[in-house]
Design an enzyme around this catalytic site. Structure first.
Site, PDB file in Angstrom:
ATOM      1  N   TYR A  46       0.790  57.693  30.182  1.00 24.73           N
ATOM      2  CA  TYR A  46       0.573  57.539  28.741  1.00 24.73           C
ATOM      3  C   TYR A  46       1.876  57.802  28.008  1.00 24.73           C
ATOM      4  O   TYR A  46       2.524  58.815  28.252  1.00 24.73           O
ATOM      5  CB  TYR A  46      -0.496  58.548  28.252  1.00 24.73           C
ATOM      6  N   GLU A  48       2.470  57.207  24.246  1.00 20.44           N
ATOM      7  CA  GLU A  48       2.410  56.912  22.808  1.00 20.44           C
ATOM      8  C   GLU A  48       3.722  57.291  22.133  1.00 20.44           C
ATOM      9  O   GLU A  48       4.268  58.365  22.404  1.00 20.44           O
ATOM     10  CB  GLU A  48       1.297  57.711  22.125  1.00 20.44           C
ATOM     11  N   ASP A 196       6.376  31.965  15.395  1.00 20.20           N
ATOM     12  CA  ASP A 196       5.640  32.341  16.598  1.00 20.20           C
ATOM     13  C   ASP A 196       6.099  31.376  17.692  1.00 20.20           C
ATOM     14  O   ASP A 196       5.681  30.219  17.735  1.00 20.20           O
ATOM     15  CB  ASP A 196       4.134  32.208  16.328  1.00 20.20           C
ATOM     16  N   THR A 222       4.599  35.482  22.950  1.00 17.14           N
ATOM     17  CA  THR A 222       4.007  36.000  24.176  1.00 17.14           C
ATOM     18  C   THR A 222       5.060  35.844  25.265  1.00 17.14           C
ATOM     19  O   THR A 222       6.067  35.160  25.078  1.00 17.14           O
ATOM     20  CB  THR A 222       2.732  35.221  24.564  1.00 17.14           C
ATOM     21  N   LYS A 225       4.032  32.388  28.890  1.00 15.68           N
ATOM     22  CA  LYS A 225       3.898  30.917  28.893  1.00 15.68           C
ATOM     23  C   LYS A 225       5.160  30.337  29.538  1.00 15.68           C
ATOM     24  O   LYS A 225       5.407  30.607  30.710  1.00 15.68           O
ATOM     25  CB  LYS A 225       3.636  30.437  27.465  1.00 15.68           C
ATOM     26  N   ARG A 231       1.393  38.870  31.137  1.00 14.25           N
ATOM     27  CA  ARG A 231       0.754  38.704  29.828  1.00 14.25           C
ATOM     28  C   ARG A 231       1.187  39.857  28.940  1.00 14.25           C
ATOM     29  O   ARG A 231       0.877  41.021  29.224  1.00 14.25           O
ATOM     30  CB  ARG A 231      -0.752  38.684  29.993  1.00 14.25           C
TER      31      ARG A 231
HETATM   32  N1  DSN Z   1      -4.519  30.699  24.515  1.00 17.56           N
HETATM   33  C1  DSN Z   1      -3.155  30.426  24.123  1.00 17.56           C
HETATM   34  C2  DSN Z   1      -2.829  28.995  24.277  1.00 17.56           C
HETATM   35  O1  DSN Z   1      -3.409  28.400  25.160  1.00 17.56           O
HETATM   36  O2  DSN Z   1      -2.005  28.451  23.572  1.00 17.56           O
HETATM   37  C3  DSN Z   1      -2.836  30.913  22.773  1.00 17.56           C
HETATM   38  O3  DSN Z   1      -3.511  32.083  22.499  1.00 17.56           O
END
Ligand code: DSN
Length: 399
Positions: A46, A48, A196, A222, A225, A231
């Site tokens: 942990y 924090e 984003d 994120t 991708k 993730r």
């Molecule tokens: N689920 C993601 C996507 O497929 O673009 C975005 O949250």
């Protein structure tokens, strides 16, 4: 593993991934090193707070890993630590975007984001997301005929609506975004510009897609991708940007965001995940990754061209990224996205159904499918494989 039920499911999922082709534009395949970091004993800890400012003892190595992750994130995107800060604690993309809103946009204020059916994300203010319940979305979209962003229209809407924040960067938009134009529109309206870059972050890292950092105040992404990490998510903030607090002090966006992430929205960060992000950021900072990013786009171009030759309608006529949006419904001549994705899954090709601009059907059974080449490129696919893949897709859809 002692837990045979879960072990069996893990093996089954591994086998499913091996035997199928994932064209889900938001998915990728991480390295064994990323998996090792994810499965490490950092999960027991942990932490924090932030490096040097934790609530619990025993943080020697968590501090080191979080600092390293921040350093690598800034280095990968060529950002000076004097000018930019990065928060590496968001658990994933939606909490990252939410943290930016919480930090910078008073409740009920206007945020201008692309509508869902035109390619925007739920967290860009859609009414079913908390971002659309607590803030007021001013939607914008793509041009009806060209299916690409119409900057004059966005300029007009922004002038009329005066949003507090404008969001660029999408979940189902295949084209290059002109961040400079967004900056001009934001400046004309004294709005914050948030990008984003979740979908194309890996392409920015590999210099195969324009970087938003010269123009944006805030960049969220994120990490799983095109960036090919675990993730998770990152929030970058320009250090010179400030807001006046209720007490009249100037507070930096970076400090407001750190407070919004913790203690505003989250408790202990997932340190194993942060370690795994750090691994992925280092992997992305290599000449091999640059080649990978270039190949992702070459593959997307080939797949698009081949699908077009076979008679499929590609939204906006093509792609500049890893992402391809196909109109499978074609005004009733074809099939819905749900039917198309079912047919493809039967042939071992995994995609997602997707709305298309000016959607006439429902999000549960929309008019299109979204494809992406990030995952298959990681597995070594080249242009010739895309030619074969287009044939397989076409045959599956026509069955
Ligand atoms: N689920 C993601 C996507 O497929 O673009 C975005 O949250």
């Amino acid at each position: 593993m002692k837990d045979k039920q879960i072990e069996k499911l893990i093996k089954a999922e591994e086998e499913r991934q091996e035997k199928t082709i994932s064209l889900i534009a938001s998915e990728n395949y991480v390295s064994d090193d990323v998996l090792t970091a994810l499965g490490s004993k950092f999960t027991n800890k942990y932490s924090e707070g932030y490096p040097g400012k934790r609530y619990y003892k025993g943080q020697t190595f968590t501090d080191e890993v979080e600092n390293l992750c921040q350093e690598r994130a800034l280095k990968l995107f060529k950002l000076s630590p004097e000018k930019w800060s990065v928060n590496v604690q968001p658990l994933s993309g939606s909490p990252a975007n939410l943290a930016v809103y919480v930090a910078l946009v008073p409740l009920g204020e206007k945020v201008m984001g692309m509508s869902l059916d035109h390619g925007g994300h739920l967290t860009h203010g859609h009414k079913v997301s908390v971002t659309g319940k607590f803030w007021h979305q001013i939607p914008y979209g793509v041009n009806k005929d060209t299916e690409v962003i119409d900057y004059d229209e966005i300029k007009k809407i922004a002038l009329e609506e005066k949003p507090k924040m404008i969001i660029a960067g999408y979940t189902a938009y295949p084209r290059i975004v002109d961040f400079k134009k967004f900056r001009e529109i934001a400046d004309d309206n004294n709005a914050i510009l948030m990008v984003d870059m979740s979908h194309f972050a890996g392409l920015v890292a590999g210099e195969a897609y324009p970087s938003p950092f010269e123009y944006a105040d805030i960049v969220t992404t994120t990490t799983h991708k095109t960036l090919r990490g675990p993730r998770s998510a990152l929030i970058f903030a320009r250090k010179d940007k400030t807001q006046t607090s209720a007490k009249g002090n100037e507070v930096s966006f970076a400090d407001l965001i750190d407070k919004a992430v913790f203690p505003g929205l989250q408790g202990g960060p997932h340190m194993n995940q942060i370690a795994a992000v750090a691994v992925a950021l280092k992997e992305a900072d290599t000449p091999e990754f640059k080649k990978y990013a270039e190949q992702v786009i070459k593959n997307a171009h080939t797949l698009t061209d081949e699908l077009k030759k076979l008679g499929w309608k590609i939204i906006s006529g093509g792609t500049d990224s890893h992402l391809i949006l196909v109109d499978t419904f074609m005004g009733g001549e074809g099939m819905s996205g749900a039917e198309a994705s079912d047919k493809l899954e039967k042939e071992g090709i995994i995609v997602n159904k997707n709305t298309i601009p000016n959607e006439t059907r429902s999000p549960m059974d929309p008019s299109g499918i979204r494809l992406g080449t990030a995952g298959e490129t990681t597995r070594g696919a080249k242009e010739k494989d895309m030619v074969n893949l287009a044939k397989r897709i076409d045959e599956a859809l026509r069955k």
